[in-house]
Design a protein around this motif. Structure first.
Motif, PDB file in Angstrom:
ATOM      1  N   HIS A  24     111.060 -37.396  51.399  1.00 34.90           N
ATOM      2  CA  HIS A  24     111.619 -36.528  52.455  1.00 34.90           C
ATOM      3  C   HIS A  24     112.153 -37.366  53.619  1.00 34.90           C
ATOM      4  O   HIS A  24     113.174 -37.038  54.214  1.00 34.90           O
ATOM      5  N   HIS A  66     118.332 -33.650  45.872  1.00 39.03           N
ATOM      6  CA  HIS A  66     117.081 -33.404  46.581  1.00 39.03           C
ATOM      7  C   HIS A  66     117.153 -32.116  47.400  1.00 39.03           C
ATOM      8  O   HIS A  66     116.203 -31.339  47.438  1.00 39.03           O
ATOM      9  N   CYS A  79     114.521 -29.129  47.449  1.00 34.96           N
ATOM     10  CA  CYS A  79     113.586 -29.149  48.570  1.00 34.96           C
ATOM     11  C   CYS A  79     114.087 -28.260  49.704  1.00 34.96           C
ATOM     12  O   CYS A  79     115.066 -28.588  50.378  1.00 34.96           O
ATOM     13  N   CYS A 114     113.941 -29.970  53.372  1.00 31.00           N
ATOM     14  CA  CYS A 114     115.015 -30.897  53.733  1.00 31.00           C
ATOM     15  C   CYS A 114     116.365 -30.173  53.833  1.00 31.00           C
ATOM     16  O   CYS A 114     117.202 -30.513  54.655  1.00 31.00           O
TER      17      CYS A 114
HETATM   18 ZN   LIG Z   1     112.576 -33.049  51.046  1.00 30.34          ZN
END
Ligand SMILES: [Zn+2]
Length: 162
Positions: free
Chosen positions: A6, A32, A36, A39
């Motif tokens: 992250h 990502h 996620c 994020c």
């Molecule tokens: Zn992340």
């Protein structure tokens, strides 16, 4: 997912806006961001804040970039407010100096009269006259000194707030 991943994503989000990232990093980041939510949310906030920074249209500070914008605007405002004050100080210096020059003959006569009246030795009232002359110079030195003091204490403050 580990925190490092992250962190890397967060760094790439910022880097992408500022200096750009390599295609490989870009692919990794978009992969990502799809996985996620945290994020992806951060990326949206950054994008939003930066868009606001460009258009200067954010009504309330949200996110890091607009906090920076807020600080920059505050600083600009501070400098704008200070400029006339400083000019007034310099003007006061110049005026007091000019007044010193214009009034010098009268002051000389006054000191002379005072010396003759009281019987004070010539050297003493001459020194007195000399001291009269140093008043604008002293004033000038004090103003410059105060300005320096304020500047150094201010830069200390900005260092501490970082
Ligand atoms: Zn992340």
């Amino acid at each position: 997912m580990s925190d490092k991943i992250h962190d890397r994503a967060e760094q790439l989000i910022a880097q992408e806006r500022v200096e750009g990232i390599s295609p490989a990093d870009h692919d990794w980041l978009s992969a990502h961001l799809q996985d996620c939510a945290q994020c992806a949310n951060h990326a949206r906030h950054t994008e939003h804040a930066l868009r606001g920074l460009r258009t200067m249209a954010i009504p309330m500070p949200t996110g890091l970039a607009s906090r920076t914008q807020f600080r920059v605007q505050l600083r600009l405002q501070e400098m704008r407010e200070r400029e006339p004050k400083r000019r007034a100080l310099w003007l006061a210096c110049v005026v007091s100096w000019a007044f010193g020059i214009v009034s010098a003959p009268y002051v000389w006569r006054l000191f002379q009269w005072f010396g003759e009246r009281t019987g004070v030795p010539k050297l003493v009232w001459e020194v007195g006259f000399g001291l009269w002359w140093t008043i604008p110079a002293l004033f000038f030195v004090i103003v410059v000194f105060m300005e320096k003091m304020r500047q150094s204490s201010e830069s200390e403050l900005t260092r501490k707030s970082k």
